[in-house]
Design an enzyme around this catalytic site. Structure first.
Site, PDB file in Angstrom:
ATOM      1  N   PHE A 155       0.817  -1.217   0.000  1.00 16.50           N
ATOM      2  CA  PHE A 155       0.000   0.000   0.000  1.00 16.50           C
ATOM      3  C   PHE A 155       0.860   1.281   0.000  1.00 16.50           C
ATOM      4  CE2 PHE A 155      -2.321   2.719   3.359  1.00 16.50           C
ATOM      5  CZ  PHE A 155      -2.863   3.569   2.413  1.00 16.50           C
ATOM      6  N   ILE A 158      13.541  -9.303   1.978  1.00 16.31           N
ATOM      7  CA  ILE A 158      14.497  -8.358   2.578  1.00 16.31           C
ATOM      8  C   ILE A 158      15.448  -9.057   3.556  1.00 16.31           C
ATOM      9  CG2 ILE A 158      13.098  -6.260   2.317  1.00 16.31           C
ATOM     10  CD1 ILE A 158      12.433  -6.562   5.371  1.00 16.31           C
ATOM     11  N   ALA A 214       8.901  -2.657   3.552  1.00 16.74           N
ATOM     12  CA  ALA A 214       8.483  -4.063   3.588  1.00 16.74           C
ATOM     13  C   ALA A 214       8.203  -4.500   5.016  1.00 16.74           C
ATOM     14  CB  ALA A 214       9.574  -4.944   2.979  1.00 16.74           C
ATOM     15  N   SER A 238       2.082  -6.349   8.151  1.00 19.80           N
ATOM     16  CA  SER A 238       1.544  -5.089   8.680  1.00 19.80           C
ATOM     17  C   SER A 238       0.173  -5.176   9.344  1.00 19.80           C
ATOM     18  CB  SER A 238       1.477  -4.072   7.534  1.00 19.80           C
ATOM     19  OG  SER A 238       0.456  -4.437   6.616  1.00 19.80           O
ATOM     20  N   THR A 264       5.867   2.909  12.905  1.00 21.12           N
ATOM     21  CA  THR A 264       4.455   3.209  13.164  1.00 21.12           C
ATOM     22  C   THR A 264       4.253   3.834  14.543  1.00 21.12           C
ATOM     23  OG1 THR A 264       2.365   2.081  13.659  1.00 21.12           O
ATOM     24  CG2 THR A 264       4.321   0.744  13.803  1.00 21.12           C
ATOM     25  N   ASP A 265       3.137   4.555  14.694  1.00 18.53           N
ATOM     26  CA  ASP A 265       2.783   5.103  16.014  1.00 18.53           C
ATOM     27  C   ASP A 265       2.480   3.986  17.025  1.00 18.53           C
ATOM     28  OD1 ASP A 265       0.346   4.284  14.914  1.00 18.53           O
ATOM     29  OD2 ASP A 265      -0.668   6.211  15.188  1.00 18.53           O
ATOM     30  N   GLU A 266       2.197   2.784  16.506  1.00 17.86           N
ATOM     31  CA  GLU A 266       1.793   1.699  17.407  1.00 17.86           C
ATOM     32  C   GLU A 266       2.919   1.262  18.342  1.00 17.86           C
ATOM     33  OE1 GLU A 266      -0.718  -1.334  15.821  1.00 17.86           O
ATOM     34  OE2 GLU A 266      -1.301  -0.106  14.107  1.00 17.86           O
ATOM     35  N   TYR A 269       2.496  -7.432  16.341  1.00 19.53           N
ATOM     36  CA  TYR A 269       2.908  -6.540  15.239  1.00 19.53           C
ATOM     37  C   TYR A 269       3.721  -5.367  15.765  1.00 19.53           C
ATOM     38  CZ  TYR A 269       2.490  -2.559  12.034  1.00 19.53           C
ATOM     39  OH  TYR A 269       2.754  -1.450  11.258  1.00 19.53           O
ATOM     40  N   LYS A 282       7.721  -4.216  15.292  1.00 22.33           N
ATOM     41  CA  LYS A 282       8.145  -2.920  14.742  1.00 22.33           C
ATOM     42  C   LYS A 282       9.036  -2.180  15.753  1.00 22.33           C
ATOM     43  CE  LYS A 282       7.014  -1.308  11.344  1.00 22.33           C
ATOM     44  NZ  LYS A 282       7.600  -1.451   9.969  1.00 22.33           N
ATOM     45  N   ARG A 340      -8.052   6.741  16.327  1.00 20.51           N
ATOM     46  CA  ARG A 340      -6.841   6.718  15.500  1.00 20.51           C
ATOM     47  C   ARG A 340      -6.686   8.086  14.854  1.00 20.51           C
ATOM     48  NH1 ARG A 340      -6.497   3.066  18.353  1.00 20.51           N
ATOM     49  NH2 ARG A 340      -6.315   0.847  17.878  1.00 20.51           N
ATOM     50  N   PRO A 383      -8.004  -8.560  21.192  1.00 20.68           N
ATOM     51  CA  PRO A 383      -7.203  -8.602  22.425  1.00 20.68           C
ATOM     52  C   PRO A 383      -6.070  -7.570  22.375  1.00 20.68           C
ATOM     53  CG  PRO A 383      -7.110 -10.726  21.230  1.00 20.68           C
ATOM     54  CD  PRO A 383      -7.964  -9.809  20.422  1.00 20.68           C
TER      55      PRO A 383
END
Ligand code: NAD
Length: 309
Positions: free
Chosen positions: A11, A67, A89, A92, A132-134, A157, A161, A221, A281
């Site tokens: 994306f 990668i 990559a 996600s 990411t902000d996560e 995830y 990251k 978000r 969760p």
């Protein structure tokens, strides 16, 4: 600039390629993508029509691969005299990471580590790692994440990251590898895989199917149009300071339920399609980004607003 862009059939990576050939027509790009379920060569097919760019024409090469493959990445860097890497990559999708975390660790951590190693060994000018902000975890009703907010990931995830972000930090401090980390909020726009909130809800609504909303729908978000994110990544590539992390956001906080209702209104579909389902969760309640560092030092500002005028 001669760039290795990874995940360019996903994306954000695909959108970055369009942004790049529009804003830097002299660039040379190798797009390395494993073509997982989330990668689609069709997303980059319009490059030819829009920018006259196609595989093997001296400006653009598509390389099918991983990668985490050290030999392949080294060969691509050598063969194409790559100056910098931009790493999009990744695995996600949070829900997939909950069901099967292993590919997230392999790609998001070991893959990123491999790119850092190649950047170090080949003395590249820059590597941008897209995060990411996560990685910051979750917020209460107030406040925003800054780059100084401690990393506190809550999903497999985001943990993968965050691990890569820390590897970037270590490669900078230990080996002086010129790495810049970017952390962005939720993206929307063309070529997004339809498992993510906005394309999923649009697809379901158009088919008059129930729209599954997690929990009470009040998770917040911060939404950013993908082109704004791409501009941020590009600014970090060209103007960022090695060793820094930069937050990017769209200044557009929305609850999930507001996003879903906006889509239903735009499509003229009834709210009765909304179906609340059991919460994810470890579902983070709220993300919000303070991107003043990028504003001040890179000249970043989001140009697109979430709601069309
Ligand atoms: P995506 O899932 O749409 O695309 C990922 C791409 O990476 C795919 O083309 C896939 O084939 C490729 N890929 C996966 N594993 C690979 C591997 N081992 N080797 C080579 N290619 C591989 O993801 P996206 O939404 O475009 O996200 C891109 C990056 O931006 C990710 O690092 C993600 O963490 C980050 N990010 C995404 C968002 C968002 O809202 N989507 C927000 C902030 C940060």
């Amino acid at each position: 600039m001669r760039l290795l862009v990874t995940g360019g059939c996903g994306f954000i990576g695909a959108n970055y390629l369009y942004y790049l050939f529009e804003t830097d027509p002299d660039c040379v790009v190798v797009n390395l993508d494993k073509l997982t379920y989330a990668g689609n060569l069709l997303s980059v097919t319009p490059l030819e029509e829009r920018h006259g760019v196609k595989h093997g024409d001296g400006r653009y090469v598509f390389a099918h691969g991983d990668i985490a493959d050290a030999e392949l990445v080294t060969r691509l860097v050598e063969e194409h005299r790559i100056e910098a890497i931009v790493n999009f990559a990744a695995e996600s999708h949070v829900d997939r990471s909950i069901n099967d975390p292993t590919p997230f660790m392999t790609t998001n951590i070991l893959g990123a580590q491999n790119l850092l190693q190649v950047a170090r060994a080949m003395k590249l000018e820059r590597i941008v790692h897209v995060s990411t902000d996560e990685v910051y975890g979750t917020l209460g009703p107030d406040g925003k994440f800054t780059e100084a907010t401690p990393l506190a990931p809550n999903s497999p995830y985001s943990a993968s990251k965050a691990a890569a972000d820390l590897l970037c930090r270590a490669w900078f401090h230990t080996y002086n590898t010129p790495v810049v980390v970017t952390r962005c909020s939720n993206n929307y726009g063309p070529f997004q895989f339809p498992e993510k909130l906005i394309p999923l809800m649009i697809t379901k609504a158009k088919a008059d199917q129930p729209l599954p909303v997690y929990g009470d729908g009040q998770n917040v978000r911060d939404w950013i149009y993908v082109r704004d994110h791409c501009r941020g990544v590009d600014l970090a590539l060209r103007k960022g300071t090695p060793g820094e992390a930069y937050n990017f956001g769209g200044n557009a906080e929305k609850t999930n339920i507001d996003v879903v209702k906006t889509i239903l209104t735009a499509l003229g579909k009834p709210e009765s399609l909304i179906t609340y389902v059991q919460d994810r969760p470890g579902h983070d309640r709220r993300y919000a980004m303070d991107y003043s560092l990028a504003e001040r030092t890179l000249g970043f500002t989001p140009e697109y607003t979430f709601t069309a005028p």
